[in-house]
Design a protein around this motif. Structure first.
Motif, PDB file in Angstrom:
ATOM      1  N   ARG A  63       0.807  -1.216   0.000  1.00 25.07           N
ATOM      2  CA  ARG A  63       0.000   0.000   0.000  1.00 25.07           C
ATOM      3  C   ARG A  63       0.845   1.273   0.000  1.00 25.07           C
ATOM      4  O   ARG A  63       0.304   2.370  -0.032  1.00 25.07           O
ATOM      5  N   LEU A  98       2.125  -3.479 -17.660  1.00 25.95           N
ATOM      6  CA  LEU A  98       2.129  -2.563 -16.523  1.00 25.95           C
ATOM      7  C   LEU A  98       3.413  -1.744 -16.463  1.00 25.95           C
ATOM      8  O   LEU A  98       3.391  -0.556 -16.140  1.00 25.95           O
ATOM      9  N   LYS A 111       3.601   2.306 -16.526  1.00 25.56           N
ATOM     10  CA  LYS A 111       4.272   3.128 -15.525  1.00 25.56           C
ATOM     11  C   LYS A 111       5.348   4.011 -16.169  1.00 25.56           C
ATOM     12  O   LYS A 111       5.543   5.158 -15.758  1.00 25.56           O
ATOM     13  N   MET A 128       3.621   6.939 -17.497  1.00 23.58           N
ATOM     14  CA  MET A 128       3.181   7.848 -16.433  1.00 23.58           C
ATOM     15  C   MET A 128       4.284   8.813 -16.026  1.00 23.58           C
ATOM     16  O   MET A 128       4.008   9.962 -15.656  1.00 23.58           O
ATOM     17  N   LEU A 130       5.642   3.550  -7.901  1.00 26.87           N
ATOM     18  CA  LEU A 130       4.214   3.619  -8.217  1.00 26.87           C
ATOM     19  C   LEU A 130       3.685   2.329  -8.834  1.00 26.87           C
ATOM     20  O   LEU A 130       2.498   2.257  -9.177  1.00 26.87           O
ATOM     21  N   SER A 131       4.538   1.320  -8.954  1.00 30.18           N
ATOM     22  CA  SER A 131       4.154   0.113  -9.700  1.00 30.18           C
ATOM     23  C   SER A 131       2.949  -0.596  -9.110  1.00 30.18           C
ATOM     24  O   SER A 131       2.144  -1.185  -9.836  1.00 30.18           O
ATOM     25  N   GLU A 174       0.567   0.894  -7.442  1.00 30.43           N
ATOM     26  CA  GLU A 174      -0.467   1.914  -7.239  1.00 30.43           C
ATOM     27  C   GLU A 174      -0.671   2.215  -5.750  1.00 30.43           C
ATOM     28  O   GLU A 174      -1.756   2.040  -5.193  1.00 30.43           O
ATOM     29  N   GLU A 181      -1.090   3.926  -2.012  1.00 29.70           N
ATOM     30  CA  GLU A 181      -1.886   4.996  -1.423  1.00 29.70           C
ATOM     31  C   GLU A 181      -1.009   6.022  -0.726  1.00 29.70           C
ATOM     32  O   GLU A 181      -1.439   7.143  -0.470  1.00 29.70           O
ATOM     33  N   LEU A 234       1.002  13.788 -10.987  1.00 31.02           N
ATOM     34  CA  LEU A 234       0.620  12.417 -10.644  1.00 31.02           C
ATOM     35  C   LEU A 234      -0.173  12.375  -9.345  1.00 31.02           C
ATOM     36  O   LEU A 234      -1.136  11.601  -9.229  1.00 31.02           O
ATOM     37  N   GLN A 235       0.206  13.203  -8.376  1.00 28.63           N
ATOM     38  CA  GLN A 235      -0.538  13.209  -7.116  1.00 28.63           C
ATOM     39  C   GLN A 235      -1.962  13.696  -7.333  1.00 28.63           C
ATOM     40  O   GLN A 235      -2.915  13.156  -6.752  1.00 28.63           O
ATOM     41  N   LEU A 265      -3.755  10.715  -9.208  1.00 30.54           N
ATOM     42  CA  LEU A 265      -3.888   9.445  -8.502  1.00 30.54           C
ATOM     43  C   LEU A 265      -4.332   9.600  -7.048  1.00 30.54           C
ATOM     44  O   LEU A 265      -4.808   8.632  -6.452  1.00 30.54           O
ATOM     45  N   PHE A 321      -2.648   9.991  -4.219  1.00 29.06           N
ATOM     46  CA  PHE A 321      -1.908   9.363  -3.124  1.00 29.06           C
ATOM     47  C   PHE A 321      -1.456  10.415  -2.108  1.00 29.06           C
ATOM     48  O   PHE A 321      -1.339  11.604  -2.405  1.00 29.06           O
TER      49      PHE A 321
END
Length: 264
Positions: free
Chosen positions: A92, A130, A134, A137, A166-167, A169, A171, A197-198, A201, A203
């Motif tokens: 996480r 994936l 990434k 991204m 970030l692989s 994903e 939190e 990105l923040q 996504l 996080f």
């Protein structure tokens, strides 16, 4: 929220630290630290050299055990005795180390794929898809997947390390000096990428940095580590109002003026 010496508290925290003390032999690094970091917050942890900022980051993610006190991520003890719960918790969060910490013997593809393979639930075709996602991204191309770390520029190393962090994903993203070693232009571009990105996504971020421009570009709140404890936590304006020698010196810098505006 008003700034309170020694505590930063928000509802439903992603990170919850209570009564944390750290000692190495007879040297006290942290004493009775309380700190909460809420969902979606981007917290900048600042302090003088040797104040224990990176040590605290390592305790947050369970790489180092405090001498006393508790650290919880998402309501769970970081050092839970149950190995399976600890594995689930590690999925996480992601961590970006100061120098990237890429595996030098692995390609860019395999560095990013490493945490995905650790899941033991994805086939290689899915992992490759994936990895390429990434890379995109962090604004790198598929051709970069074949390169080795020794072939990368400093800015590319940071981006690959970010892609790996970030692989899964996460939190929570933990950043240790994310722009260290980058020239001003690459540093600014990397901060813009992280901010984008923040926002996309959502996080939560906790970071250590000495760079005022990085703080101004990313941090929504500051926590100041000095005298072995958190002496202030809040917006830059709230922190700047606290009468403490480190805080006075920090905000007296011309470069730090942007921090006050950036996190207010």
């Amino acid at each position: 929220m008003s700034t309170l010496p020694g505590v930063c508290r928000r509802a439903a925290p992603v990170v919850e630290i209570r009564g944390l003390c750290t000692e190495f032999d007879d040297v006290v690094i942290h004493r009775d630290i309380d700190l909460d970091i809420e969902v979606g917050q981007m917290l900048g942890l600042v302090g003088g050299s040797g104040s224990g900022k990176t040590t605290l980051l390592r305790e947050i993610v369970g790489l180092l055990a405090p001498s006393k006190g508790t650290v919880r991520l998402f309501g769970e003890a970081v050092l839970d005795a149950d190995p399976e719960r600890r594995r689930r918790l590690r999925r996480r969060f992601g961590m970006l180390f100061q120098q990237g910490a890429l595996f030098s013997a692995l390609s860019v593809h395999d560095n990013i794929a490493f945490p995905l393979r650790e899941l033991h639930t994805l086939d290689e075709a899915m992992i490759t898809d994936l990895v390429l996602l990434k890379l995109g991204m962090v604004e790198l191309e598929a051709r970069h997947a074949r390169l080795m770390p020794a072939e990368l520029s400093g800015g590319m190393i940071k981006r690959v390390a970010l892609a790996r962090a970030l692989s899964l994903e996460p939190e929570l993203l933990v950043l240790d000096e994310p722009t260290a070693g980058l020239d001003p232009d690459r540093s600014e571009n990397f901060v813009k990428l992280l901010r984008m990105l923040q926002r996309e996504l959502g996080f939560t971020v906790v970071m250590v940095t000495h760079d005022p421009e990085t703080l101004a570009g990313l941090a929504t709140r500051l926590a100041v580590l000095a005298d072995q404890r958190i002496v202030a936590c809040g917006t830059a304006a709230e922190v700047a109002a606290v009468d403490h020698p480190f805080i006075r010196n920090f905000f007296s810098s011309g470069r730090a003026a942007a921090v006050r505006q950036g996190t207010s």
